[in-house]
Design a protein around this motif. Structure first.
Motif, PDB file in Angstrom:
ATOM      1  N   ALA A  73       0.894  -1.144   0.071  1.00 19.84           N
ATOM      2  CA  ALA A  73      -0.100  -0.029  -0.075  1.00 19.84           C
ATOM      3  C   ALA A  73       0.711   1.240  -0.041  1.00 19.84           C
ATOM      4  O   ALA A  73       2.067   1.314   0.319  1.00 19.84           O
ATOM      5  N   GLN A 104       1.175   3.873   1.831  1.00 20.74           N
ATOM      6  CA  GLN A 104       1.728   3.870   3.200  1.00 20.74           C
ATOM      7  C   GLN A 104       2.916   3.218   3.535  1.00 20.74           C
ATOM      8  O   GLN A 104       3.636   3.550   4.213  1.00 20.74           O
ATOM      9  N   ASN A 106       2.227  -3.429   8.877  1.00 22.20           N
ATOM     10  CA  ASN A 106       1.980  -2.664   7.584  1.00 22.20           C
ATOM     11  C   ASN A 106       0.686  -2.403   7.412  1.00 22.20           C
ATOM     12  O   ASN A 106      -0.187  -2.646   8.265  1.00 22.20           O
ATOM     13  N   ALA A 107       0.442  -1.602   6.412  1.00 23.19           N
ATOM     14  CA  ALA A 107      -0.823  -0.973   6.159  1.00 23.19           C
ATOM     15  C   ALA A 107      -1.791  -1.979   6.025  1.00 23.19           C
ATOM     16  O   ALA A 107      -3.151  -1.675   6.345  1.00 23.19           O
ATOM     17  N   ARG A 108      -1.700  -3.197   5.560  1.00 21.50           N
ATOM     18  CA  ARG A 108      -2.505  -4.071   5.275  1.00 21.50           C
ATOM     19  C   ARG A 108      -3.004  -4.824   6.569  1.00 21.50           C
ATOM     20  O   ARG A 108      -3.832  -5.695   6.530  1.00 21.50           O
ATOM     21  N   GLY A 109      -2.274  -4.409   7.547  1.00 21.95           N
ATOM     22  CA  GLY A 109      -2.746  -5.243   8.911  1.00 21.95           C
ATOM     23  C   GLY A 109      -1.833  -6.006   9.407  1.00 21.95           C
ATOM     24  O   GLY A 109      -2.143  -6.758  10.321  1.00 21.95           O
ATOM     25  N   PHE A 131      -8.123  -2.380   5.090  1.00 22.75           N
ATOM     26  CA  PHE A 131      -7.433  -3.849   5.448  1.00 22.75           C
ATOM     27  C   PHE A 131      -7.982  -4.416   6.550  1.00 22.75           C
ATOM     28  O   PHE A 131      -7.994  -3.506   7.544  1.00 22.75           O
ATOM     29  N   ASN A 140      -7.561  -1.396   9.082  1.00 23.18           N
ATOM     30  CA  ASN A 140      -6.434  -0.285   8.707  1.00 23.18           C
ATOM     31  C   ASN A 140      -7.232   0.607   7.719  1.00 23.18           C
ATOM     32  O   ASN A 140      -7.669   0.073   6.527  1.00 23.18           O
ATOM     33  N   ALA A 155      -6.727   3.408   4.873  1.00 24.13           N
ATOM     34  CA  ALA A 155      -5.102   3.625   4.281  1.00 24.13           C
ATOM     35  C   ALA A 155      -5.610   4.677   2.909  1.00 24.13           C
ATOM     36  O   ALA A 155      -5.835   4.155   1.996  1.00 24.13           O
ATOM     37  N   LYS A 157      -5.384   3.005  12.364  1.00 19.96           N
ATOM     38  CA  LYS A 157      -5.801   1.633  12.668  1.00 19.96           C
ATOM     39  C   LYS A 157      -6.900   1.731  13.869  1.00 19.96           C
ATOM     40  O   LYS A 157      -6.703   2.498  14.841  1.00 19.96           O
TER      41      LYS A 157
END
Lengths: 560, 270
Positions: free
Chosen positions: A216, A218, A262-265, B146, B163, B165, B228
């Motif tokens: 992503a 971010q 990370n942005a994807r969790g 996400f 998340n 984003a 988050k």
């Protein structure tokens, strides 16, 4: 084909020269017969499921003449689990060759080279067979001795990857010296300065770019081909005090931050950051007292051939960061060993030894490792006493108090303890293993040739699988025979029904081993039936998970 | 010493050419726009199996990963259990969500990204779903969501990490809604005049983890920010965790416009 030709030519040459000079060498062979046992978790790898046997062997030959040193090593892996304890690796060929020549003050080596700069913080090419780390530099090294105290060396090459090499190239140089200002005083300095540069190969750079392209926005990060590391080190000796200091810096490097969210969790991503390591060690030894204090602070100092996780992750290092915890040898005191944290740790270790008299010596080791935010990762306190009665017997007794961060070192959660038997150690906090391990070792010599060694440890904990006990009895008939029998026993939980099955699965199980060793001059043969529980295996602060082993181990080692 | 100095200079030249051509990292963008379809359905609704078939066809046409469906059993009598029903899929939160979205005219109907239908001023459409989905897929707000789940099978505790984003800044009130759905529930369903005893119900709304009208996001959602949010719930023993999913979506929050900007779905057990 090329390798076979090389081996053939080398042996022919040596054959012709044998009359003039002696060839030295050694052989090490391991053979493992795997016996599946679902009850103890000895299953699920190719060796247990269908291969049934795995072996590895190294045959090393060395020859010196006319100022040349020559070496050749044959490596063989046959369904071996040494590279990846949960996989299988096969391959054979020339594992190492080298040629070295000294011409006056100049020295040159080519082939597979082992070397390090300082303590290895920016560069160490070495072999650790217990973990099958063999990151020899495949390349060229040249050196020049200015005088008896000052020398410089430089090298370049690729890092070995089993029978291939990584595509990244490495180059480096080091200047080392020795200074004794006053020959009448016990004061010396041994300074050095070293630099290393690593250039990623095109394939690695493509992989980096393609990996970042999946992130992503971010998590996007920069990257570059080259990373530079420099170090300054010095050993100062003043009387009974020795002080080693090494300070190393690294320019921006693409590293795999396994703890970064990370942005994807998820957790883990490539980052591009500079790093540093400061390591110092001060030791004093005199009048029966020995003290060593070590300190280290590391930030983002993973220095690898490629940034991506290898299988297993310990493969592909370019450097070596000194471990900051006691190198325990007893099975239960070594059960929770801390892996050196390349991404960040600050640590101190104090080791004290005092010989009260000829019979009694006491020791104390304290290790404390934290992350860079001050969060506790590892703490070990081990007082120990040794009592020696002439040459007849010796008794070692001690206790290990342990505090170990499970998610950081093993990637596994550890829930808060409901009934911690040793609450005073850590309060049964979630994520920490708190252990209290008394241990003892008794060595008794019936005669100069016959001896018996007994050792026992009791690991008291409510964490991971709970408490264990381990006993070993070893009998030696010098100079040929040694046999041993041991058993590691998982003490059942009193209230097993209250715990999840994953915690109580080994309750009440025995892990016995019995072995026989025969030594004949420089030859050593051993056979052992081994049942060994899963756990972390470490060598020099480099650790990996190894699954349960059940089977028969054969070992041969020989020097000639 | 002089020699050492010269050699040091020579050695340093090995490393002096530090400047290198910058590596080109592709410009990254937020993930593709996904569509949320909130289908209002019921087990006592004779035409609702047609709606389910239409949604499956749309997923086949536009991609299952692009169309995320939540089946809300909030149709009054049409959603009440029937003869042979083992479960009652109705939830008070489902009714609250439906009322929040708008006025319902009949079943089966569906809200597609909560876009208001200008003709009748309701976000619930009956028919014409494909055209609306196609139009919504063409939009892109440069935002990704996400969802990451950590499920403890022993305690049935579920940690949901969401998340947000944004690639582009969001400068208005937005709300995050998180729900749990369950697939593959076999239970009775009317179709026409007959009861199908072993009908496979999909996307059934099981729980609304956030507020039913969404939790207002107070954090800054500037360009490339990362916000988050964490939720913890305990899954009911009656739900099969391996068929449960978490759906999270971000909508415009102030006023009448409740358009959904992005949605994401993740299985509870991967």
């Amino acid at each position: 084909m090329k390798q076979r030709f090389l081996l053939f030519s080398f042996l022919l040459t040596l054959g012709g020269l044998q009359a003039q000079n002696r060839i030295t060498g050694n052989l090490q062979s391991n053979g493992n017969f795997f016996i599946a046992d679902e009850k103890i978790g000895a299953t699920g790898t190719p060796q247990y499921d269908y291969q049934k046997f795995g072996a590895e062997s190294w045959v090393n030959l060395n020859y010196s003449n006319w100022g040349f040193d020559l070496g050749l090593r044959f490596d063989m892996f046959n369904n071996s689990n040494l590279l990846n304890p949960q996989g299988s690796f096969s391959g054979e060929g020339i594992g190492r060759w080298f040629i070295k020549k000294k011409i006056d003050k100049f020295e040159a080596s080519a082939g597979y080279l082992y070397d390090q700069i300082g303590a290895g913080i920016i560069f160490r090419a070495y072999e650790e067979r217990a973990l099958l780390i063999d990151n020899a530099l495949v390349g060229l090294k040249v050196g020049y001795n200015f005088n008896e105290n000052w020398r410089i060396k430089a090298f370049t090459g690729h890092t070995k990857r089993q029978f291939k090499t990584y595509d990244s190239t490495v180059r480096g140089a080091v200047l080392e010296g020795f200074i004794k200002p006053d020959s009448t005083k016990a004061f010396t300095l041994a300074p050095g300065i070293g630099v290393v540069a690593r250039t990623f190969g095109d394939e690695t750079v493509n992989d980096i770019v393609n990996t970042i392209a999946t992130y992503a926005p971010q998590d996007s990060t920069g990257a570059q081909y080259n990373t530079y590391a420099a170090t300054f080190f010095n050993t100062m000796t003043a009387g009974n005090v020795t002080w080693y200091l090494e300070t190393a810096f690294k320019s921006k490097d693409v590293i795999n931050d396994i703890f970064a969210s990370n942005a994807r969790g998820g957790v883990g991503k490539l980052v591009n950051r500079p790093g540093y390591t400061v390591y110092t060690s001060v030791s004093y030894a005199a009048h029966g007292l020995g003290i060593t204090v070590e300190m280290k602070r590391t930030k983002d100092f993973a220095f690898r051939t490629v940034p991506f996780p290898q299988t297993p992750p310990i493969q592909g290092p370019l450097n070596f960061l000194p471990p900051m915890a006691k190198q325990n040898t007893y099975r239960l005191t070594a059960r929770f060993a801390p892996q050196t944290q390349e991404l960040g740790e600050q640590a101190i270790q104090i080791d004290l030894k005092y010989k009260i008299n000829k019979k009694i010596a006491v020791g104390l080791n304290i290790s404390d490792i934290q992350d860079l935010n001050g969060k506790e990762l590892y703490r070990e306190i081990t007082p120990e006493v040794t009592i020696k009665q002439s040459k007849k017997w010796q008794l070692i007794g001690g206790v290990q108090l342990l505090h170990y961060n499970m998610p950081v070192y093993q990637g596994k959660p550890d829930p808060k303890d409901e009934s911690d038997p040793i609450e005073f150690l850590g309060g049964g906090r979630a994520d920490y293993v708190d252990g209290l391990t008394p241990y003892g070792e008794f060595l008794y010599k019936f005669s100069p040739r016959k001896s018996m060694r007994l050792e026992a440890q009791y690991l008291l904990t409510d964490d991971e699988f709970g408490s264990w006990v381990n006993v070993v009895a070893e009998f030696g008939w010098a100079p040929h025979w040694l046999c041993y029998v041991s058993d590691m026993y998982k003490i059942p939980h009193h209230n097993a029904a209250e715990y999840p099955a994953s915690k109580t699965k080994y309750d009440g199980l025995h892990y016995p081993s019995v072995g026989l060793v025969y030594t004949q001059k420089a030859n050593r043969f051993s056979i052992a039936y081994v049942k060994q529980v899963e756990g972390i295996n470490c060598a020099g602060g480099i650790c990996r998970f190894e699954p349960t082993f059940h089977g028969v181990r054969l070992n041969i080692s020989s020097s000639f | 010493m002089k020699n050492i100095f010269y050699v040091l200079i020579a050695a340093s030249m090995l490393f002096s050419a530090c400047a290198e051509k910058t590596l080109v990292i592709p410009e990254l963008s937020a993930g593709k726009k996904r569509i949320l379809i909130e289908e209002i359905t019921g087990v006592n609704c004779p035409n609702c199996p047609d709606g389910a078939r239409e949604l499956k066809a749309l997923q086949n046409q536009f991609g299952k990963e692009n169309l995320i469906i939540v089946g809300i059993h909030s149709g009054g009598n049409l959603s009440s259990p029937i003869s042979g029903s083992k479960y009652d899929f109705q939830l008070q939160e489902g009714y609250d969500m439906t009322n929040y979205i708008g006025t319902l005219f009949g079943l089966p109907s569906a809200s597609i990204n909560r876009i208001e239908n200008l003709a009748d001023e309701t976000p619930f459409l009956i028919g014409g779903w494909a055209a609306q989905v196609s139009a919504e897929l063409d939009k892109d707000y440069g935002l990704d969501i996400f969802v990451n789940n950590t499920y403890n099978a022993e305690t049935r505790s579920l940690d949901i990490n969401v998340n947000l984003a944004p690639e582009n800044p969001i400068n208005e009130e937005v709300r995050l809604t998180v729900v749990i759905t369950q697939d593959s529930i076999v239970d009775a369903q009317y179709e026409g005049t007959i009861i199908l005893p072993n009908y496979m119900h999909q996307h059934v709304l099981r729980d609304v983890v956030s507020k039913t009208d969404g939790d207002i996001i107070t954090e800054d959602l500037g360009a490339n920010a990362l916000v988050k949010k964490t939720y913890t719930v305990k899954l009911s023993e009656a739900w099969d965790a391996k068929h449960c999913n978490v759906v999270a979506f971000l909508q415009r929050g102030s006023g009448k416009n409740k358009e959904i900007l992005q949605v994401a779905e993740a299985h509870v057990v991967e």
